[in-house]
Design a protein around this motif. Sequence first.
Motif, PDB file in Angstrom:
ATOM      1  N   MET A   1       0.816  -1.191   0.000  1.00  0.00           N
ATOM      2  CA  MET A   1       0.000   0.000   0.000  1.00  0.00           C
ATOM      3  C   MET A   1       0.863   1.260   0.000  1.00  0.00           C
ATOM      4  SD  MET A   1      -3.054   1.016  -0.006  1.00  0.00           S
ATOM      5  CE  MET A   1      -4.031   2.411   0.344  1.00  0.00           C
ATOM      6  N   GLU A   2       1.998   1.206   0.703  1.00  0.00           N
ATOM      7  CA  GLU A   2       2.866   2.367   0.771  1.00  0.00           C
ATOM      8  C   GLU A   2       3.499   2.678  -0.588  1.00  0.00           C
ATOM      9  OE1 GLU A   2       6.745   3.807   3.261  1.00  0.00           O
ATOM     10  OE2 GLU A   2       5.316   2.475   4.221  1.00  0.00           O
ATOM     11  N   ILE A   3       3.822   1.645  -1.337  1.00  0.00           N
ATOM     12  CA  ILE A   3       4.403   1.850  -2.665  1.00  0.00           C
ATOM     13  C   ILE A   3       3.377   2.465  -3.604  1.00  0.00           C
ATOM     14  CG2 ILE A   3       5.369   0.687  -4.674  1.00  0.00           C
ATOM     15  CD1 ILE A   3       6.598  -1.331  -2.723  1.00  0.00           C
ATOM     16  N   ALA A   4       2.146   2.001  -3.525  1.00  0.00           N
ATOM     17  CA  ALA A   4       1.088   2.533  -4.390  1.00  0.00           C
ATOM     18  C   ALA A   4       0.819   4.002  -4.088  1.00  0.00           C
ATOM     19  CB  ALA A   4      -0.180   1.708  -4.228  1.00  0.00           C
ATOM     20  N   SER A   5       0.779   4.365  -2.806  1.00  0.00           N
ATOM     21  CA  SER A   5       0.531   5.770  -2.466  1.00  0.00           C
ATOM     22  C   SER A   5       1.710   6.649  -2.876  1.00  0.00           C
ATOM     23  CB  SER A   5       0.228   5.914  -0.981  1.00  0.00           C
ATOM     24  OG  SER A   5       1.344   5.545  -0.208  1.00  0.00           O
ATOM     25  N   SER A   6       2.921   6.102  -2.828  1.00  0.00           N
ATOM     26  CA  SER A   6       4.084   6.867  -3.285  1.00  0.00           C
ATOM     27  C   SER A   6       4.015   7.140  -4.782  1.00  0.00           C
ATOM     28  CB  SER A   6       5.374   6.119  -2.976  1.00  0.00           C
ATOM     29  OG  SER A   6       5.554   5.965  -1.611  1.00  0.00           O
ATOM     30  N   SER A   9       1.167   9.657  -5.442  1.00  0.00           N
ATOM     31  CA  SER A   9       1.522  11.024  -5.060  1.00  0.00           C
ATOM     32  C   SER A   9       2.542  11.632  -6.019  1.00  0.00           C
ATOM     33  CB  SER A   9       2.042  11.066  -3.630  1.00  0.00           C
ATOM     34  OG  SER A   9       3.252  10.373  -3.504  1.00  0.00           O
ATOM     35  N   MET A  10       3.521  10.840  -6.463  1.00  0.00           N
ATOM     36  CA  MET A  10       4.480  11.352  -7.443  1.00  0.00           C
ATOM     37  C   MET A  10       3.796  11.667  -8.766  1.00  0.00           C
ATOM     38  SD  MET A  10       8.088   9.331  -6.952  1.00  0.00           S
ATOM     39  CE  MET A  10       7.415   7.709  -7.193  1.00  0.00           C
ATOM     40  N   ALA A  11       2.865  10.817  -9.174  1.00  0.00           N
ATOM     41  CA  ALA A  11       2.144  11.046 -10.426  1.00  0.00           C
ATOM     42  C   ALA A  11       1.307  12.316 -10.351  1.00  0.00           C
ATOM     43  CB  ALA A  11       1.272   9.845 -10.758  1.00  0.00           C
ATOM     44  N   LEU A  12       0.663  12.557  -9.209  1.00  0.00           N
ATOM     45  CA  LEU A  12      -0.139  13.767  -9.049  1.00  0.00           C
ATOM     46  C   LEU A  12       0.724  15.022  -9.116  1.00  0.00           C
ATOM     47  CD1 LEU A  12      -2.639  12.771  -6.215  1.00  0.00           C
ATOM     48  CD2 LEU A  12      -3.184  13.230  -8.599  1.00  0.00           C
ATOM     49  N   VAL A  13       1.855  14.999  -8.437  1.00  0.00           N
ATOM     50  CA  VAL A  13       2.739  16.170  -8.443  1.00  0.00           C
ATOM     51  C   VAL A  13       3.309  16.406  -9.839  1.00  0.00           C
ATOM     52  CG1 VAL A  13       4.911  17.093  -7.544  1.00  0.00           C
ATOM     53  CG2 VAL A  13       3.289  16.019  -5.998  1.00  0.00           C
ATOM     54  N   LEU A  59       1.202  16.407  -2.699  1.00  0.00           N
ATOM     55  CA  LEU A  59       2.084  16.660  -1.561  1.00  0.00           C
ATOM     56  C   LEU A  59       1.448  16.189  -0.253  1.00  0.00           C
ATOM     57  CD1 LEU A  59       3.498  20.178  -2.454  1.00  0.00           C
ATOM     58  CD2 LEU A  59       4.690  18.001  -2.526  1.00  0.00           C
ATOM     59  N   ILE A  60       0.160  16.428  -0.091  1.00  0.00           N
ATOM     60  CA  ILE A  60      -0.520  15.973   1.126  1.00  0.00           C
ATOM     61  C   ILE A  60      -0.502  14.460   1.205  1.00  0.00           C
ATOM     62  CG2 ILE A  60      -2.798  15.816   2.216  1.00  0.00           C
ATOM     63  CD1 ILE A  60      -3.246  18.724   1.290  1.00  0.00           C
ATOM     64  N   LEU A  61      -0.738  13.801   0.083  1.00  0.00           N
ATOM     65  CA  LEU A  61      -0.718  12.335   0.067  1.00  0.00           C
ATOM     66  C   LEU A  61       0.670  11.804   0.410  1.00  0.00           C
ATOM     67  CD1 LEU A  61      -2.394   9.793  -0.498  1.00  0.00           C
ATOM     68  CD2 LEU A  61      -1.639   9.956  -2.874  1.00  0.00           C
ATOM     69  N   SER A  62       1.698  12.469  -0.078  1.00  0.00           N
ATOM     70  CA  SER A  62       3.050  11.994   0.222  1.00  0.00           C
ATOM     71  C   SER A  62       3.427  12.244   1.685  1.00  0.00           C
ATOM     72  CB  SER A  62       4.069  12.645  -0.706  1.00  0.00           C
ATOM     73  OG  SER A  62       4.179  14.027  -0.437  1.00  0.00           O
ATOM     74  N   PHE A  63       2.950  13.337   2.280  1.00  0.00           N
ATOM     75  CA  PHE A  63       3.259  13.625   3.681  1.00  0.00           C
ATOM     76  C   PHE A  63       2.429  12.802   4.636  1.00  0.00           C
ATOM     77  CE2 PHE A  63       4.882  17.861   2.121  1.00  0.00           C
ATOM     78  CZ  PHE A  63       6.202  17.526   2.310  1.00  0.00           C
ATOM     79  N   MET A  64       1.318  12.251   4.200  1.00  0.00           N
ATOM     80  CA  MET A  64       0.484  11.426   5.086  1.00  0.00           C
ATOM     81  C   MET A  64       1.166  10.099   5.430  1.00  0.00           C
ATOM     82  SD  MET A  64      -3.374  12.115   3.684  1.00  0.00           S
ATOM     83  CE  MET A  64      -3.853  10.467   4.084  1.00  0.00           C
ATOM     84  N   LYS A  65       2.152   9.713   4.658  1.00  0.00           N
ATOM     85  CA  LYS A  65       2.844   8.443   4.915  1.00  0.00           C
ATOM     86  C   LYS A  65       3.767   8.512   6.125  1.00  0.00           C
ATOM     87  CE  LYS A  65       4.475   8.455   0.916  1.00  0.00           C
ATOM     88  NZ  LYS A  65       5.218   8.220  -0.297  1.00  0.00           N
ATOM     89  N   PHE A  66       4.196   9.735   6.494  1.00  0.00           N
ATOM     90  CA  PHE A  66       5.178   9.868   7.573  1.00  0.00           C
ATOM     91  C   PHE A  66       4.546   9.779   8.908  1.00  0.00           C
ATOM     92  CE2 PHE A  66       7.408  12.195   4.148  1.00  0.00           C
ATOM     93  CZ  PHE A  66       8.447  11.317   4.014  1.00  0.00           C
TER      94      PHE A  66
END
Length: 66
Positions: A1-6, A9-13, A59-66
Motif C-alpha cells: 500500500m505504501e508503494i502505491a501511495s508513493s 503522489s508522485m504522479a499527481l505532483v 504533496l498531502i498524500l506523500s506527507f500522510m505516509k510519515f
Amino acid sequence: MEIASSVISMALVVAGLIGQGFEMKKIRASIRTDEQLSPKNVFLDKRNLKWYALIGAGLILSFMKF
C-alpha cells in the motif's frame, strides 16, 4: 500500500507541474502587452488553481505516509 501511495503522489505532483507549465505558456501567449506580463499576473491567474490543487493533493498524500 505504501508503494502505491508513493507512486500516486508522485504522479499527481508531476502531472500538476507539467499541466501548470502548459497552462502558463497559454497565459503568457494570451497576454499581448509587456506591461501586463508580470509574474504576479501569471502565477495568480484563475486557470492555475486546478493545477495548484493537484500539486497540493500529491504533496498531502506523500506527507500522510510519515
